[in-house]
Design an enzyme around this catalytic site. Structure first.
Site, short mmCIF file in Angstrom:
data_model
loop_
_atom_site.label_atom_id
_atom_site.label_comp_id
_atom_site.label_asym_id
_atom_site.label_seq_id
_atom_site.Cartn_x
_atom_site.Cartn_y
_atom_site.Cartn_z
CG ASN A 162 -1.84 1.13 1.33
OD1 ASN A 162 -1.43 2.26 1.06
ND2 ASN A 162 -3.06 0.90 1.74
CG HIS A 210 0.59 6.36 4.80
ND1 HIS A 210 -0.35 7.35 5.02
CD2 HIS A 210 0.02 5.21 5.25
CE1 HIS A 210 -1.43 6.82 5.59
NE2 HIS A 210 -1.23 5.53 5.74
CG HIS A 223 -8.27 4.15 1.01
ND1 HIS A 223 -8.41 4.05 2.38
CD2 HIS A 223 -9.47 4.53 0.55
CE1 HIS A 223 -9.65 4.35 2.71
NE2 HIS A 223 -10.32 4.66 1.62
NE ARG A 279 -9.41 8.48 4.39
CZ ARG A 279 -9.60 7.62 5.40
NH1 ARG A 279 -8.79 6.61 5.58
NH2 ARG A 279 -10.59 7.81 6.22
NE ARG A 312 -7.66 11.53 5.54
CZ ARG A 312 -8.18 10.97 6.65
NH1 ARG A 312 -7.47 10.14 7.37
NH2 ARG A 312 -9.40 11.25 7.02
CD GLU A 363 -7.52 0.01 1.25
OE1 GLU A 363 -8.00 0.87 2.00
OE2 GLU A 363 -6.44 -0.55 1.48
CB THR A 421 -9.49 1.80 7.28
OG1 THR A 421 -9.12 2.52 6.10
CG2 THR A 421 -10.82 1.15 7.07
CD GLU A 442 -7.09 -6.34 3.11
OE1 GLU A 442 -7.19 -6.31 1.87
OE2 GLU A 442 -6.35 -5.59 3.76
CG HIS A 465 -5.42 -1.59 9.30
ND1 HIS A 465 -5.00 -0.94 10.43
CD2 HIS A 465 -5.96 -0.64 8.50
CE1 HIS A 465 -5.27 0.35 10.30
NE2 HIS A 465 -5.86 0.56 9.15
N1 PXP Z 1 -5.86 -3.20 4.09
C1 PXP Z 1 -6.81 -2.25 4.14
C2 PXP Z 1 -8.19 -2.60 3.70
C3 PXP Z 1 -6.50 -0.93 4.57
O1 PXP Z 1 -7.47 0.01 4.62
C4 PXP Z 1 -5.17 -0.63 4.91
C5 PXP Z 1 -4.81 0.76 5.30
O2 PXP Z 1 -5.08 1.63 4.27
C6 PXP Z 1 -4.22 -1.65 4.82
C7 PXP Z 1 -4.59 -2.94 4.43
C8 PXP Z 1 -2.78 -1.41 5.14
O3 PXP Z 1 -2.66 -1.04 6.46
P1 PXP Z 1 -1.28 -0.45 6.97
O4 PXP Z 1 -1.04 0.80 6.18
O5 PXP Z 1 -1.53 -0.19 8.42
O6 PXP Z 1 -0.25 -1.50 6.72
#
Ligand code: PXP
Length: 253
Positions: free
Chosen positions: A13, A16, A49, A51, A55, A76, A107, A157, A200
């Site tokens: 992901n 960030h 994602h 949003r 952001r 996402e 999330t 998930e 997550h």
């Molecule tokens: N899976 C989903 C559905 C998420 O919303 C997120 C965070 O955006 C992640 C995985 C990844 O989480 P993290 O960034 O905490 O590793």
């Protein structure tokens, strides 16, 4: 050997990277460049994602990811009409439906599929028809998994946030209970015929017990890897995560 102990897919992901870019309203660091680097380092997919408040990831980032990625994009999104239209325009490999509240930092919980079953069934149908694999981000809760199955999702998930929080806060009994719940619900979902993903909050310290679940097909990891990249570089962080995941799978096999 029981169940699936094959290679676990790692989705990276890159949200960030965009968070850092947007902190200064600049063009860099570029999340698409990070995604290409992740691909080279062995990521099996990229997750982003979009949003509602934009952001981090922008509409343009999604366009560029769709153009430039060789690995599948897991898009996402919240279950809103705006996001559905964007997904239908791009037709990414996978769409992961997540709950979203403007004031949250990330999330925070899984989607309440049970409460919104009819609407969600209608919401995901066109996405499936467009060829997207539909994944629902949910807590390790039997009623939610059963509802996700009933509405026609192909994938769930499982939200690993509560397990990771308990680990990092030293609440070890809670952590072990969360882990057990996740394990049982991965088995339950798999028995229903759902493909099981998880993610997550996962870190080097928390990934292995989850990666060892034989029913699991994919992990999605972002925040920790992007943070670790500051110290070791993104490629090295992804390769180390990959090594730990493979090791956890070997132990089972
Ligand atoms: N899976 C989903 C559905 C998420 O919303 C997120 C965070 O955006 C992640 C995985 C990844 O989480 P993290 O960034 O905490 O590793």
């Amino acid at each position: 050997m029981s169940g699936n102990t094959g290679r676990l897919r790692l989705g990276v992901n890159i949200d960030h990277v965009a968070t850092v870019r947007n902190a200064r309203g600049s063009e860099y660091p570029d999340p698409v460049r990070a995604a290409k680097l992740a691909e080279e380092a062995g990521a099996d997919g990229i997750t982003a994602h979009l949003r509602e408040d934009r952001r981090h990831i922008s509409d343009r980032d999604i366009e560029r990811l769709m153009d430039r990625l060789k690995v599948p994009l897991n898009f996402e999104m919240a279950p809103t009409e705006e996001m559905q239209a964007i997904a239908l325009r791009h037709r990414p490999h996978a769409v992961c439906i997540v709950p979203e509240r403007r004031e949250e930092l990330t999330t925070e919980g899984g989607l309440d599929v049970k409460r919104d079953e009819n609407r969600l069934a209608h919401f995901i149908a066109p996405l499936r028809e467009a060829g997207c694999r539909v994944s629902i981000f949910i807590a390790a809760d039997r009623a939610q998994i059963d509802a996700a199955h009933r509405i026609g999702a192909q994938v769930i998930e499982l939200h690993t946030g509560a397990y990771c929080d308990a680990h990092h806060e030293g609440r070890l009994q809670d952590r072990d209970e969360e882990l057990e719940r996740l394990r049982e619900m991965a088995t339950h979902a798999h028995a229903l015929g759902l493909e099981v993903h998880a993610g997550h909050g996962l870190t080097y310290d928390t990934v292995q017990p989850i990666a060892a679940f034989p029913e699991l097909r994919e992990l999605n990891i972002g925040h920790f890897l992007i943070g670790e990249a500051i110290f070791t570089g993104l490629g090295a962080a992804i390769r180390e995560m990959r090594r730990l995941i493979d090791k956890a799978r070997d132990v089972r096999g």
